[in-house]
Design an enzyme around this catalytic site. Structure first.
Site, PDB file in Angstrom:
ATOM      1  CD  GLU A  61      -2.994  -0.891   2.110  1.00 55.42           C
ATOM      2  OE1 GLU A  61      -3.467   0.029   2.743  1.00 55.42           O
ATOM      3  OE2 GLU A  61      -3.554  -1.974   2.133  1.00 55.42           O
ATOM      4  N   GLY A  62       1.957   1.396  -0.767  1.00 53.11           N
ATOM      5  CA  GLY A  62       2.795   2.633  -1.015  1.00 53.11           C
ATOM      6  C   GLY A  62       3.881   1.765  -0.250  1.00 53.11           C
TER       7      GLY A  62
END
Length: 822
Positions: free
Chosen positions: A501-502
Site C-alpha cells: 500500500e505504498g
C-alpha cells in the site's frame, strides 16, 4: 539612540503585527502609534519623519488594491505561472482526492488546539464492544499461529467458516446489505486485536474491509452491483481481492500496461457491448481463494463505440472467478507469513460493461476511485496491524524481562535492556495514539489522504523498530521458531507492512510532504487554483488575494519562528494542564518552523522541489512528528489526563521533538541554496538545536512501567489479545507476571538461605523440601516457588522438533528425491 528609536519602534510594531497576524490596516495603525510613542520618548524628529515616510511608501501600494493588483500582482502572476511544476496524472489525482483535517492546522504556524480537543472522543458502541469481547475474542482463542504458518500455510477451515458466519468480512458493509456497519474505530480495534495473535488472521480480515471491491462498491457501485455483491461479501459467500500491482507498474499505478478494448462479445448467451481484457498482476492478497476479483486497467475504445475519445483512462471492473480466460496463478510465499497471496492473469477476457464498477458513468475515473478509497483503507488496516503487534509486544516483553533472570537479576533491570524496553513502550504509546487519531478522522467523515500516509509510514516503521527491540530482549527465545515463540513470525513479517500500500520510502519522500505542502497549506492550493482560473480578471483578483495572504503568512511564520526560538517557546496561551502546556507551546514553534521552511523551499526551488526527495522526506518527517505529538496530546486529554501515563507521554513527546529538530537541521544543513539555508537556520535555531532524545532517567521510568502491573500498563496494552491459553504463549507470559512478582520476596529468602549454607541439597526440588523441613519456608511458600518454577519454565522454554517435522510436505512425498539428497 534617539535616531535609532523610531526605526526600532517600527520594527517592533511590524514584528508584533506579524506575530499576532493582524490585518494590513491594523499593522499601519500600530506602526503609526509606535512612531508617536517613539517621538514622545525624545526620538529624533528627523528620524521619526524618515521612518514615517518609509511606512507610507511601503503601506500605500499594499493598501491601494487596484494599484497593487496591476503593478505588483499581475507581473508576479506571469512569473508564478512559469514556475508552477507540471504534475503527472498520478500526482494531480492524489492532490484532488481526500480532505484536510487538523493536519492543515499544523501547517498554519498557529494551530487551533481547541479545534483538536473539541473533536469527539473515539468510542465504541455497545454492539461493537460486544463483538470485540465475543466473536473476536473467540476467534483469537481458536488461532494457532504456528499451525497456520508452518503446518497448513493457511487458516484452518473452521476459522474461515467462523469469519464468514460472524461477518468479519462485512465490518464496513452497512446493515442494510447484511453487514455489521461498524465505525472505523471499531474496525481498527478488531484488526489490532487479531494482529496481536496472528498477522495472517489480521491480513485475511483486513483486506476485504480495506481497499477492495466492498469499499469501491459502497462508494461507486451501481444499485444492481451493490444488491448482488454486498450481501454475499458480508457473510463470506464471496471472497474478494483487488488486482492493481503488476510486474512493471507498482507505485506509479497510472502507467499500468493492463488494458481493455471496448468491443462486442458473448455473455450468458447474448451478444453485448463489453471489454476484452489483457492483464498480468501480482502480489494480490486473497487471490488464490478469491471468488470475485477487482481489476484496474486502462480502457481503450479504438472503434469509438462509446464516444469520440479513444483512450478512456483507468477503469475498474469486477470478475467472477469462473470468468473464461481468467487465470488465478500459484501462491506467492511472503516471508513465511502465509496469508493467501498470488498472481492474477488473463488474455482476451471478455466482460460486459455492466461489470465495470459504477457502470459506464465511472469509466476513466478508476485512479481517483482508488486514491479516495486508499486514503480510508490505508488509515486503518496497516496502522492497526502494527499497533496490535506493538501493544502485545510491549506487555509480553515487559513481563518476560521481569520473569527472565540472569546473574540473579531480572534482565529488565539491566540498563541496556531498559533502553530497549523504553523504546518499545514509547513506540506502542505513540503508535496507538496515531492509529486511533486516523481512524477517528474517518469516523468524522474525512478522507484523510495525508494522515493516512503518515499513519501507514510511521506505524509500520515503529512496528519494525519495536519487533527488533523485542527480539533483542528475547534473545534465543525469539530466534527458535515453534508454538512457544510469540515474536518470530512478527519479525519475519515486518517488511511486508513496510512494502505494501505504498512502499515506505515512496510514502515518506513523495507523499507525506508532497501532498501535505499543497493540500494542507492554507494558501498554496488557492494560489495554484487562482493562477489557473480561466477568466483573466478573476485570475488576477484571486491571485492578488492569495499572494498577499501568503506573503503575510510567510512573514508571520518567520517572526514567530525567531521569537519562539529565542524564548524557547516558554510563553503563549495554550490549552492543557500544567504538565502539558509546555508541549503545546513547543508544537506552536515547530509548526511555525515547518510553515516557514516549506514556504521558502517552494519559493526558491519552485518545480524542482518535487525532485528534492531528501528535502521533501525531512519536511515530511516534521509534519509527521507534529501530527503524532498532536494525536498523543488528544489521547491524553480523552483519557482524562491520567497522571500514570505522564512518563510515557513525556518519552514519546521528547522523541517527537528530537526527531523534528533533527529533520529540520538536516534539511537546512543540506539546503540546495546554501545562503538561504544559513538564513533559515538563524530564524529556526537562533540558539542552535535544543531538543534531545529522551534521557536515561526518563527511559528508566518508562521501562519500569512494563515490568509491574498497573492501570498505565493496562491502558498501554488495551485491545491486544492477552488471554492466557494453549495457543497464546505471550498471553501466558503476561498472565504470569503478578504471580512472579508475588513470589519474588520468597525467592530472595530462599536464595539467601542457599548462599548462607543453610541448605545442602543440590536439586531445586530437594532444596525446597529441605527448606520446608528446616522451617526456612512454609508449605505455602514452597508451593509458591514450585509454581514460580513452572511459570518461569513456560516463559523461557523453546521448541525442538524431530527432523521429519521440518521437511516440506512436497519433499517428503518424493522418496527418490529424499534418497538422492541423502
Amino acid at each position: 539612540m534617539s535616531i535609532l528609536l523610531p526605526f526600532l519602534a517600527l520594527l517592533a510594531a511590524g514584528m508584533a503585527a506579524a506575530y499576532f497576524r493582524v490585518s494590513l490596516k491594523a499593522w499601519v495603525s500600530i506602526s503609526a502609534a509606535a512612531l508617536i510613542v517613539a517621538l514622545l520618548l525624545k526620538a529624533s524628529l528627523v528620524a521619526t519623519l524618515v521612518a514615517a515616510l518609509l511606512l507610507v511608501v511601503v503601506a500605500t501600494p499594499l493598501l491601494l488594491t487596484g494599484v497593487r493588483r496591476s503593478r505588483i500582482s499581475a507581473p508576479l502572476l506571469k512569473i508564478y505561472t512559469k514556475m508552477l511544476p507540471t504534475l503527472s496524472e498520478t500526482e494531480q489525482t492524489a492532490l484532488d482526492a481526500g480532505t484536510v483535517g487538523f493536519e492543515g492546522e499544523l501547517f498554519s504556524g498557529m494551530p487551533k488546539w481547541k479545534d483538536l480537543l473539541a473533536q469527539p472522543k473515539p468510542e465504541l458502541t455497545p454492539e461493537e464492544q460486544a463483538f470485540l469481547d465475543g466473536p473476536v475474542e473467540e476467534v483469537c482463542r481458536m488461532t494457532n499461529d504456528w499451525d497456520i504458518t508452518h503446518v497448513r500455510a493457511d487458516l484452518p477451515p473452521e476459522i474461515w467458516e467462523f469469519l464468514g458466519t460472524h461477518k468479519f468480512f462485512g465490518m464496513i458493509i452497512p446493515k442494510e446489505y447484511g453487514g455489521l456497519g461498524f465505525s472505523a474505530t471499531a474496525h481498527s480495534r478488531v484488526i489490532a486485536k487479531l494482529a496481536s495473535i496472528s498477522s495472517v488472521l489480521s491480513s485475511t480480515v483486513g483486506v476485504p474491509n480495506s481497499l477492495g471491491p466492498a469499499e469501491l462498491l459502497l462508494h461507486y457501485g451501481t444499485d444492481e452491483q451493490k444488491n448482488h455483491y454486498l450481501p454475499r461479501l458480508a457473510v463470506g459467500k464471496e471472497i474478494p481481492c483487488f488486482a492493481l500491482t503488476g510486474p512493471t507498474a507498482g507505485s506509479d499505478a497510472t502507467s499500468i500496461p493492463d488494458h481493455g478494448i471496448v468491443c462486442e462479445g458473448e455473455w450468458n448467451g447474448a451478444k453485448v457491448l463489453g471489454v476484452k481484457l489483457t492483464f498480468d498482476k501480482r502480489y494480490i492478497t486473497l487471490a488464490p481463494v478469491a471468488t470475485v476479483i477487482g481489476l484496474a486497467f486502462r480502457l481503450y475504445d479504438p472503434e469509438k463505440l462509446l464516444g469520440d475519445k479513444e483512450d478512456r483512462g483507468i477503469t475498474l471492473a469486477l470478475m467472477p472467478r469462473d470468468t473464461a480466460g481468467l487465470e488465478i496463478g500459484r501462491r506467492h510465499f511472503p516471508l513465511n507469513c502465509t496469508f493467501q497471496n498470488g498472481p492474477v492473469r488473463g488474455k482476451d477476457v471478455f466482460l460486459p460493461l455492466s461489470a465495470l464498477i459504477g457502470g459506464e458513468d465511472y469509466i476513466g475515473h478508476g485512479w481517483r476511485m482508488l486514491v479516495e478509497c486508499l486514503s480510508v483503507g490505508r488509515a486503518i488496516t496497516l496502522p492497526s496491524t502494527a499497533t496490535g503487534g506493538m501493544k502485545a509486544g510491549a506487555l509480553v516483553t515487559g513481563a518476560y524481562a521481569r520473569i527472565r533472570k540472569q546473574f540473579g537479576l531480572s534482565i529488565g533491570r539491566f540498563e541496556g535492556v531498559e533502553e530497549a524496553l523504553a523504546r518499545i513502550a514509547g513506540n506502542a504509546y505513540s503508535g496507538s495514539a496515531l492509529s486511533q487519531a486516523t481512524a477517528a478522522a474517518v469516523d468524522r467523515g474525512e478522507k484523510p489522504a495525508v494522515p493516512s500516509a503518515i499513519a501507514k509510514y510511521h506505524c509500520t516503521e515503529k512496528g519494525r523498530e519495536t519487533i527488533r527491540d523485542v527480539m533483542d530482549v528475547l534473545g534465543g527465545k525469539g530466534v527458535i521458531l515453534g508454538p512457544k515463540n510469540f515474536a518470530g513470525r512478527s519479525w519475519q513479517a515486518a517488511p511486508i507492512s513496510i512494502t505494501v500500500e505504498g512502499a515506505n520510502i515512496m510514502t515518506r519522500c513523495l507523499m507525506i510532504f508532497g501532498q501535505g505542502a499543497i493540500r494542507c497549506h492554507p494558501w498554496v492550493l488557492q494560489e495554484i487554483q487562482a493562477a489557473r482560473h480561466p477568466d483573466p480578471e478573476t485570475r488576477v483578483r484571486e491571485f492578488d488575494r492569495t499572494l498577499f495572504g501568503h506573503i503575510g503568512f510567510a512573514v508571520s511564520n518567520a517572526v514567530r519562528s525567531l521569537v519562539l526560538g529565542l524564548t524557547g517557546a516558554a510563553f503563549g496561551k495554550v490549552p492543557g494542564d500544567s504538565y502539558t502546556r509546555r508541549y503545546y507551546r513547543k508544537l506552536n514553534r515547530y509548526s511555525a518552523n515547518l510553515a516557514l521552511v516549506s514556504d521558502v523551499s517552494m519559493l526558491t526551488l519552485g518545480g524542482k522541489l518535487k525532485f528534492k526527495e531528501r528535502l521533501s522526506g525531512r519536511l515530511g518527517d516534521v509534519l509527521s512528528q507534529l501530527y503524532i505529538a498532536s494525536a498523543m496530546l488528544k489521547r491524553y486529554e480523552d483519557q482524562d489526563r491520567p497522571a500514570g501515563d505522564r512518563p510515557l507521554l513525556a518519552w514519546a513527546f521528547h522523541d517527537c521533538a528530537h526527531k523534528i529538530e533533527l529533520a529540520l537541521s538536516e534539511a537546512l544543513r543540506n539546503f540546495p541554496i546554501k545562503p538561504v539555508g544559513w538564513l533559515l537556520w538563524m530564524l529556526v535555531f537562533p540558539w542552535g538545536r535544543r531538543a534531545h532524545a529522551p534521557g536515561d532517567r526518563l527511559g528508566h521510568r518508562v521501562a519500569a512501567l512494563l515490568l509491574t502491573p498497573s492501570d498505565t500498563r493496562d491502558r498501554l496494552g488495551e485491545g491486544a489479545f492477552l488471554t492466557p491459553c494453549a495457543n497464546n504463549p505471550g498471553g501466558r507470559i503476561n498472565a504470569a507476571l503478578p504471580k512472579v512478582i508475588a513470589a519474588e520476596p520468597v525467592e530472595r529468602k530462599f536464595q539467601k538461605a542457599i548462599k548462607a549454607g543453610q541448605i545442602d541439597a543440590l536439586t531445586v526440588e530437594a532444596q525446597l523440601q529441605e527448606a520446608q523441613l528446616k522451617g526456612i519456608l512454609t508449605a505455602s511458600e514452597v508451593e509458591m516457588l514450585k509454581e514460580l518454577q513452572e511459570l518461569t519454565l513456560d516463559a523461557i522454554s523453546v521448541d525442538d522438533f524431530d527432523p521429519s517435522e521440518l521437511v516440506a510436505a512436497s519433499f517428503a512425498q518424493k522418496p527418490a528425491a529424499r534418497h538422492q539428497a541423502a
